[in-house]
Design a protein around this motif. Structure first.
Motif, PDB file in Angstrom:
ATOM      1  N   CYS A 181      74.435  64.617  88.760  1.00 60.87           N
ATOM      2  CA  CYS A 181      74.694  64.489  87.328  1.00 60.87           C
ATOM      3  C   CYS A 181      74.195  63.164  86.751  1.00 60.87           C
ATOM      4  O   CYS A 181      73.518  63.126  85.709  1.00 60.87           O
ATOM      5  CB  CYS A 181      76.184  64.659  87.053  1.00 60.87           C
ATOM      6  N   HIS A 231      81.969  62.757  86.566  1.00 66.03           N
ATOM      7  CA  HIS A 231      80.878  63.658  86.167  1.00 66.03           C
ATOM      8  C   HIS A 231      80.396  63.267  84.773  1.00 66.03           C
ATOM      9  O   HIS A 231      81.178  62.805  83.926  1.00 66.03           O
ATOM     10  CB  HIS A 231      81.362  65.107  86.157  1.00 66.03           C
ATOM     11  N   ALA A 233      77.237  64.414  81.559  1.00 66.99           N
ATOM     12  CA  ALA A 233      76.240  65.361  81.051  1.00 66.99           C
ATOM     13  C   ALA A 233      75.846  64.892  79.649  1.00 66.99           C
ATOM     14  O   ALA A 233      76.402  63.920  79.143  1.00 66.99           O
ATOM     15  CB  ALA A 233      76.807  66.778  81.025  1.00 66.99           C
ATOM     16  N   GLN A 245      75.542  70.380  87.288  1.00 66.24           N
ATOM     17  CA  GLN A 245      76.967  70.664  87.431  1.00 66.24           C
ATOM     18  C   GLN A 245      77.460  70.576  88.879  1.00 66.24           C
ATOM     19  O   GLN A 245      78.313  69.764  89.215  1.00 66.24           O
ATOM     20  CB  GLN A 245      77.266  72.053  86.867  1.00 66.24           C
ATOM     21  N   ASN A 246      76.932  71.435  89.738  1.00 60.79           N
ATOM     22  CA  ASN A 246      77.386  71.509  91.127  1.00 60.79           C
ATOM     23  C   ASN A 246      76.359  72.305  91.929  1.00 60.79           C
ATOM     24  O   ASN A 246      75.431  72.885  91.359  1.00 60.79           O
ATOM     25  CB  ASN A 246      78.773  72.169  91.193  1.00 60.79           C
ATOM     26  N   LYS A 254      75.942  74.691  79.298  1.00 56.02           N
ATOM     27  CA  LYS A 254      77.249  75.320  79.205  1.00 56.02           C
ATOM     28  C   LYS A 254      77.919  74.935  77.878  1.00 56.02           C
ATOM     29  O   LYS A 254      77.643  73.878  77.311  1.00 56.02           O
ATOM     30  CB  LYS A 254      78.150  74.863  80.354  1.00 56.02           C
ATOM     31  N   ASP A 259      84.052  73.556  80.380  1.00 58.51           N
ATOM     32  CA  ASP A 259      84.719  72.487  81.102  1.00 58.51           C
ATOM     33  C   ASP A 259      84.847  71.309  80.124  1.00 58.51           C
ATOM     34  O   ASP A 259      83.975  70.429  80.089  1.00 58.51           O
ATOM     35  CB  ASP A 259      83.903  72.093  82.342  1.00 58.51           C
TER      36      ASP A 259
END
Length: 268
Positions: A181, A231, A233, A245-246, A254, A259
Motif C-alpha cells: 500500500c 494501511h 490508499a 489492498q491485500n 473500492k 472499508d
C-alpha cells in the motif's frame, strides 16, 4: 718296724678302675646330653629356614589380596565418579529446564500482552468503522466531493494508481508490477514531484489532516491512528479509493463503504 711306717705317703692314691669307669660314663653322658642339646639346637635353628622357604607362598597370597583390594578401591572410585557425573548432569538438566520454563513464561506473557494490544486496536478500529459507516449511510459523509473531478497534480496521481489496478500485492513491493500500500502511494506521488515517506505510519502524518466529510481527489486515506496507521490508499473522487489492498485483491478500486478509513491527509 720302720720309723716311717706310720707316716702317710705324700703321693696321690691310685684311682681304681671302677672310679675311672664311672667318671668315663659320666663324661660320656654329659657329652651325649650336649650332643642331644646341640642337635636339638640345630633342629630349632633349622626351623626358621623351613619357615623362610614358605614365605614366598605367603608373600604371593598377600600380593594377590593387595591387588584385589586395589581393584575394589578403583572400582569404588569409578562408581563414585559415575554417580557424581550423573548428579551433575541431573543438576544441569534441572537448571536448563528451569530456565526454559522461565523463558516460556516470559514468551507467553509477551504473546498475551501483544494479543491484548492487538485486540484493543481491533476494537478501536471496529468502533471507528462503525461510526464512519453510520455517517456514510445517513448521506452526510463525503457529500461535498461525491461528484468532484480531479485536476492538475491530483489527476496525474489518480491516473497513475488506476493504471496499476490488477497488479499483485506483495509486502515490500514498490513496482512496477507488484506493490504494497505505501509503496504504491510513494511511487504515485513521486510522479508529481512529491517525496513521501516509505511506510504507512509516516505517510499518515504528512501534509494537513482533513475531515473525512471534506475529502478531495488526491487525498491520502489511512486506516488506524495517525502515526501508527497500518494501511493507506488514495481518494479518487465519487466516494471511491484505489490502493494495494491485500494479496487476494491486489491493487483495486473500492468504495469508501467497503472499508471506511480512519482519517485523511492532504499533500496536494
Amino acid at each position: 718296724m720302720s720309723l716311717t711306717a706310720h707316716i702317710r705317703s705324700h703321693r696321690k692314691p691310685r684311682r681304681s678302675a671302677s672310679t675311672i669307669a664311672m667318671r668315663a660314663g659320666v663324661a660320656s653322658g654329659v657329652l651325649g646330653t650336649l650332643a642331644v642339646g646341640t642337635a636339638a639346637g640345630s633342629a630349632n635353628a633349622a626351623e626358621p629356614v623351613t619357615q623362610t622357604l614358605e614365605l614366598p607362598v605367603l608373600t604371593g597370597d598377600l600380593a594377590a589380596q593387595v591387588a584385589q583390594s586395589a581393584q575394589a578401591t578403583q572400582q569404588a572410585a569409578a562408581n563414585y565418579q559415575l554417580h557424581a557425573e550423573r548428579d551433575a548432569a541431573a543438576a544441569a538438566a534441572a537448571k536448563e529446564a528451569k530456565k526454559d520454563l522461565a523463558d516460556a513464561k516470559a514468551a507467553a506473557k509477551k504473546k498475551a500482552e501483544a494479543a491484548r494490544k492487538a485486540a484493543a486496536e481491533r476494537a478501536t478500529r471496529n468502533a471507528e468503522r462503525t461510526t464512519l459507516s453510520t455517517t456514510a449511510s445517513s448521506g452526510s459523509s463525503y457529500s461535498s466531493t461525491s461528484g468532484s473531478t480531479a485536476t492538475g497534480s491530483a489527476a496525474a496521481v489518480i491516473a497513475f494508481v488506476k493504471a496499476q489496478i490488477g497488479d499483485a500485492y506483495v509486502s515490500g513491493g514498490t513496482g512496477p508490477n507488484s506493490w504494497d500500500c505505501s509503496g504504491l502511494m510513494q511511487t504515485a506521488f513521486k510522479q508529481v514531484g512529491i517525496d513521501l515517506p516509505r511506510v504507512s505510519q509516516d505517510q499518515s502524518t504528512v501534509g494537513t489532516q482533513v475531515s473525512l466529510d471534506n475529502l478531495q481527489p488526491g487525498d491520502i486515506l489511512y486506516w488506524g491512528k495517525a502515526g501508527s496507521a497500518y494501511h493507506v490508499a488514495v481518494y479518487v473522487g465519487d466516494g471511491m479509493f484505489v490502493g494495494a489492498q491485500n494479496p487476494s485483491t491486489g491493487v483495486a478500486e473500492k468504495p469508501l463503504s467497503y472499508d471506511p478509513p480512519s482519517g485523511a491527509v492532504r499533500v496536494l
